[in-house]
Design a protein around this motif. Structure first.
Motif, mmCIF file in Angstrom:
data_model
loop_
_atom_site.group_PDB
_atom_site.id
_atom_site.type_symbol
_atom_site.label_atom_id
_atom_site.label_comp_id
_atom_site.label_asym_id
_atom_site.label_seq_id
_atom_site.Cartn_x
_atom_site.Cartn_y
_atom_site.Cartn_z
ATOM 1 N N VAL A 181 0.863 -1.200 0.000
ATOM 2 C CA VAL A 181 0.000 0.000 0.000
ATOM 3 C C VAL A 181 0.885 1.229 0.000
ATOM 4 N N LEU A 182 0.714 2.057 -1.013
ATOM 5 C CA LEU A 182 1.490 3.295 -1.076
ATOM 6 C C LEU A 182 1.062 4.261 0.028
ATOM 7 N N HIS A 183 1.968 5.207 0.305
ATOM 8 C CA HIS A 183 1.686 6.143 1.387
ATOM 9 C C HIS A 183 0.477 7.022 1.079
ATOM 10 N N GLU A 184 0.365 7.473 -0.178
ATOM 11 C CA GLU A 184 -0.743 8.351 -0.526
ATOM 12 C C GLU A 184 -2.072 7.614 -0.607
ATOM 13 N N ASP A 185 -2.032 6.266 -0.660
ATOM 14 C CA ASP A 185 -3.262 5.490 -0.725
ATOM 15 C C ASP A 185 -3.745 5.006 0.632
#
Length: 763
Positions: A94-98
């Motif tokens: 999971v990306l940080h912005e997501d």
């Protein structure tokens, strides 16, 4: 983890605490492998997948048998779900912005609630997310009926129906512009004239005062209609008002144009002088002739309008300057000489008579509620003389160098028949109330020198019969006791109540002088005598203002003021009104405009289709032409309007629905091209020229919106400002900036105020 060790191992060589040694990476990896094997065995037995994390809560996820990639939320012991939604696989990156750290607004408030998501620091902390409805500044020109404007029609001496009848008769109406320097008393003079049209000027005053903001907006400075005018105590735009004013014989419908006195608003006076048939020049008798007064008189002569001079603030001769009676006479004569010298230098053709109190000069103190002419003063003296007082001696009424009508009848006064002498009428007595004229008390003859009288120190008739009674009333009201004041006022026929006698000096003065002078018929008589009817004034105005030939059918119809001829209206001013005309709640100010114009020929009514000819129109180039439909026709009444079914030639009206294609001035006509032979004869009226003010505005101001996205609103607001200010010009420079041109700092300040708060609502 190695948690032991000696005490010395906890500190470095400098004595700083470093703590025990951390576990090695090999030990951590072995621990992780043990944890993973334990979790795998648990999943094989219970169907759950556990993942230990020392920084998060242990979660259990159940594998769906039908879809190995679909994972359900963990369940508690009873089997019920403890979460909402679908969980992601354990090995998903999971990306940080997501990452979702907080639940969404729809999850909390439900799907039927509209939410607004704002970026951080996008708005000031004091600015609300949902601003309240904008509150437009109240304008007192919002209503079309007298009742909506706060007027009691039962208190009007002349009903609305009769006033519209007077306006429909070309012989019983006049159009006059009030011009003068700043604070010369023009608006207060109109307040005085308005009071004489009411039965009780104080009726409802207290109630209206309580509804206001602590000051009486409804009764003082009636023609100051905008909030900016009331806050600055200064007229900033011209205001037309039609009043039923009575002379000593009949009632006339007089349309007055109250103009600003500041020199930077000279353009407002120019626009109303183009429409009016006469001019009232109001001078402060103490200040005398000023620069702006000279500019106004010069432009009035250019327009060819007759003038009436009003020397206002006569009370300052007594209260401020404290001049004796004789010195006050010399001061008045000096002011008249100043004006006459200017008139002689400008009027090369000698078309204008000199200003003389016996012909075209009135004296007033609008603050204390009185205005008078020499003829009205002569009528007052005739009214107080009994019929047979002068019949005992045959020669008492004789005077030098005069051959009066010796009919023995006397003159008719306002309250009965009487005369100062057998051969002396009101008109003849008024002629002897100015100049070096003395009344010999012994022989009752008029003399030209004081030495010829007995006694030899006799005062001039102007001082004796005009100034001295006024001086005595002021002296009694300002310095005498209550009993003495009552005695002195009763001797001149003024009866006041006990409350009035015990009131303050200003209230006492106004009450006494209003009853002593009774009405303003003296000024109305001068207007009727010196200002021609619209039919008589049209000939000169058409020859000066119309660009076409006057020997055409259209020109001949205008010269005759033919109500059945082709419609020709000259529009010189636009006023911003509320769209619905029903007050602040009914519409937004500044969205539509009413066009003020004078009808030279033809008739106009609501529903008529007209042609609007701009300033650049010509028969060869009709690009600056548009068609419009008249929505309403109204008589200007100051703070309200009276709608009429039809307006004929010679009327001053407000037209709604034709402002879309008008920039400054326009010509309104109903003649369609190709309809008749007269279609080629239609020309426009000349645009306004500001020769006394330099021709055009020279001070410029760069304008840009605080929020660049509001640029279209600012451009539309500048277009509306240019409509209402005659000398405002707008231009876009090569750099792209918008420039506003005006006559001065105050002028531009008022234009920017209207741009911000009236026409565009932007900063």
């Amino acid at each position: 983890m190695n948690g032991g060790g000696s005490q010395e191992d906890l500190y470095d060589e400098f004595g700083n605490y470093i703590g025990p040694d951390l576990a090695s990476s090999d030990e951590e990896s072995s621990d992780d492998d043990d944890d993973a094997s334990e979790a795998s065995s648990d999943n094989n037995d219970d169907g759950h997948d556990n993942d230990d994390d020392q920084h998060s809560v242990v979660s259990e996820m159940e594998i769906d048998g039908d879809n190995n990639n679909q994972l359900s939320l963990p369940t508690d012991v009873t089997g019920s779900s403890i979460g909402v939604g679908v969980a992601a696989p354990a090995n998903q990156i999971v990306l940080h912005e997501d990452k979702v750290h907080y639940p969404s607004a729809s999850t909390i408030y439900g799907p039927n609630v509209t939410t607004a998501v704002l970026d951080e620091d996008a708005m000031d902390i004091s600015q609300p997310i949902l601003p309240p409805e904008p509150e437009h500044e109240p304008s007192l020109v919002a209503s079309k009926t007298a009742a909506a404007a706060g007027h009691d029609e039962s208190n009007q001496k002349v009903p609305e129906e009769y006033l519209t009848t007077l306006c429909d008769n070309i012989r019983t109406k006049r159009g006059v512009a009030l011009v003068g320097n700043l604070h010369s008393g023009k608006s207060t003079l109109i307040d005085l004239l308005i009071q004489h049209t009411l039965y009780d000027p104080t009726k409802g005053k207290e109630e209206r005062k309580k509804k206001g903001n602590g000051h009486d907006d409804m009764d003082s400075r009636y023609t100051d209609t905008t909030p900016l005018e009331r806050s600055t105590q200064m007229s900033l735009q011209s205001t037309p008002i039609t009043l039923p004013l009575s002379t000593s014989k009949k009632t006339h419908a007089v349309t007055l144009f109250d103009n600003p006195g500041h020199i930077q608003f000279h353009d407002e006076s120019v626009s109303t002088l183009r429409l009016s048939d006469g001019c009232i020049v109001v001078l402060d008798v103490i200040e005398g002739l000023t620069l702006h007064d000279e500019m106004l008189i010069r432009h009035t002569i250019t327009e060819g309008l007759p003038m009436v001079l009003v020397l206002n603030k006569m009370d300052r001769l007594m209260t401020d300057a404290k001049l004796p009676v004789d010195d006050a006479y010399y001061k008045i004569r000096h002011v008249l000489e100043q004006v006459n010298v200017l008139l002689s230098s400008v009027d090369v053709l000698k078309r204008y008579p000199k200003f003389c109190p016996t012909k075209n000069v009135a004296f007033a103190s609008a603050l204390h509620g009185w205005v008078v002419s020499l003829e009205s003063m002569a009528e007052m003296y005739v009214d107080h003389v009994e019929d047979g007082e002068d019949s005992d001696e045959e020669n008492n009424g004789d005077y030098d160098n005069d051959n009066g009508n010796d009919n023995g009848m006397g003159a008719m006064g306002r309250y009965g028949r009487g005369a100062l002498g057998k051969n002396l009428t009101v008109e003849e007595f008024a002629k002897r109330l100015w100049g070096n004229t003395y009344l010999d008390p012994s022989s009752r003859r008029f003399k030209k020198r004081s030495s010829d009288c007995n006694p030899g120190n006799t005062s001039r008739t102007f001082c004796q019969f005009v100034l001295e009674p006024i001086y005595k009333i002021y002296t009694a009201c300002l310095g005498e006791a209550e009993k003495d004041v009552s005695k002195i006022l009763r001797s001149v026929g003024v009866h006041l109540t006990r409350d009035q006698l015990r009131s303050s000096s200003s209230v006492l003065l106004r009450a006494a002088l209003e009853k002593f002078f009774a009405d303003a018929s003296g000024l109305v008589n001068l207007i009727v005598k010196n200002v021609p009817t619209p039919a008589a004034a049209t000939v000169g105005k058409v020859s000066r203002c119309y660009t076409g030939a006057i020997n055409t059918p259209v020109g001949k119809a205008m010269l005759k003021s033919d109500p059945n001829g082709p419609l020709m209206i000259n529009v010189t001013k636009l006023y911003a009104f509320h769209k619905s005309g029903q007050g602040i709640e009914g519409g937004v100010a500044g969205q539509t405009f009413s066009a003020l114009g004078r009808i030279y020929s033809g008739s106009v009514k609501a529903g008529d289709k007209v042609r609007v000819l701009g300033e650049a129109y010509s028969p060869d180039d009709d690009e600056d032409m548009a068609f419009a439909t008249v929505e309403a026709v109204s008589i200007p009444r100051g703070r309200f309007r009276t709608e009429v079914t039809v307006a004929r030639a010679g009327s001053w009206v407000l037209l709604d629905g034709i402002d879309a294609n008008i920039t400054k001035t326009a010509t309104i006509t109903s003649v369609k091209r190709g309809e008749s032979s007269a279609s080629a004869d239609v020309e426009i009226f000349t645009p306004l020229k500001f020769t006394q003010a330099g021709g055009e505005s020279v001070m410029k101001l760069s304008v840009e919106p605080f929020n660049p996205s509001e640029l279209p609103k600012m451009v539309e607001g500048l277009r509306r400002v240019s409509k209402t200010y005659p000398m405002v010009r707008t231009r876009v420079e090569e750099s792209g900036e918008h420039v506003l041109f005006g006559t001065g700092e105050l002028y531009l300040n008022c234009a920017m105020h209207d741009l911000r708060h009236v026409y565009s609502d932007i900063e």
